[in-house]
Design an enzyme around this catalytic site. Sequence first.
Site: not given
Length: 486
Positions: A75, A174, A150
């Site tokens: 990420k 997330s 996210s």
Amino acid sequence: MRMGITELAVKLRKREISAVELTKAYIDAIEKLNPTLNAYVHLTFDTALEAAEQADQMLKEDDAPLLCGIPMALKDNICTDGIPTTCCSKILEGFKPYYDATVWERLKKQGAVLLGKTNMDEFGMGSTSETSCYGAPLNPRNTNYVTGGSSGGSAAAICANLAVYSLGSDTGGSIRQPASFCGVVGLKPTYGAVSRYGLIAYGSSLDQIGPLTNSVKDAAIVFDAIKGVDRRDQTSVDYDYGSSMAECLDRDIKGIRIGVAEEFFDGINPEIKSKVEEAIKLFERNGAVIENIRIPAMKLALPVYYIIACAEASSNLGRYDGIRYGYRTASYSSIDDMIVKTRSEGFGDEVKRRIMLGTYVLSSGYYDAYYKKACLIREEINREFDAVFEKCDVLVAPTAPSTAFPLNCKRKSPVEMYLADICTVPVNIAGVPAISVPCGEDANGLPIGMQIIGRRFGEVTVLQVAHFYEQNAGQIIGAYEGGVRI
């Protein structure tokens, strides 16, 4: 069926394929599909091929780590030395850290091959990944829908088989929510189980790094590789089960006490509720003991979460001022003017909204009424979870109240979007582990996720129950027809 970490590791060790050949196959798939899916925002193909060559040398040794030569993704809020890490925000435009996050440091030593950095909501603030300055990633299961957030790019990359596994971060769901929306597995470990050193902070008392994978076994393997104490993160904890998590998975669930809290099912889409109830019946038929329980304080979890998370974000994001690194406004008349313009231009609307909310609840006259009260209620939520786990080994619940939203969810009100986190935020508040596993599909063919929640540092039980379900429910994971096929 696509191959997992263990199957690929066997092929690599039998010389049926080299790490370089495997990496090239993933690079080809990314070049083909990523222009549409937008799962990756920074590609590292040159360094990936170099790492794959080194992995092939390591694989000549008998004791090469299991993850050696396996292509993966990170990420975009996990620091990588010399590789862009922008949190998908304009304010970190061009930023390249000078150090590695502990999780990447550990994986790199094991011969991991980094394909690139994945898309996300700006600074992790969102439930759709549409707040990214690079544009939204698209759900491979249906590109008219969001990936969730996210860690949406990480979930999309796994769903589309553009990486074998990826690391995301989970502050209020997330990892688990995008895993649910994309039909993959997402593990949020216990707070402190994995070092946060090098994770760009959103809410420091809530953030946790964890894996997104195509199977529970792969999640266990990756978790084994990244967990453990780190002197650079004083909240990290060392704990050992005496063997790897993956070796503990094949446990009969007979006698396991599974809690079902009605608060997790209030306001849930009927299709999702039905699928999770079917899963609970499967557990019961196989000898699990079902306990109906209550967690009364959970109804306050969402406001508590948004007060604490926004307060911590307000503090953590104060460092982005245009002076030290990242974006700086082109025109200004003074230092104060430069800081105001830089932050106004550099942060997106959702990040600014949460900074302002956090600043408000920390301000004089409101600190006691909001932030202090939220911290007291958080303690009560923790006590209720502790009490529940005296009666139960795990909780089973939906991961999200709905399946994936259509694109352009930014048009919804912020409160509507915040309500999407109702099933996931209690886990972060309590600091306990949870995993999302695919649990069927809705009438539109969109994946449904089921959440299995455990006591602090109870990952082994969470993974065992999830693995049992995965093996016995006949779920097709990674159903998207694309990406790499070996």
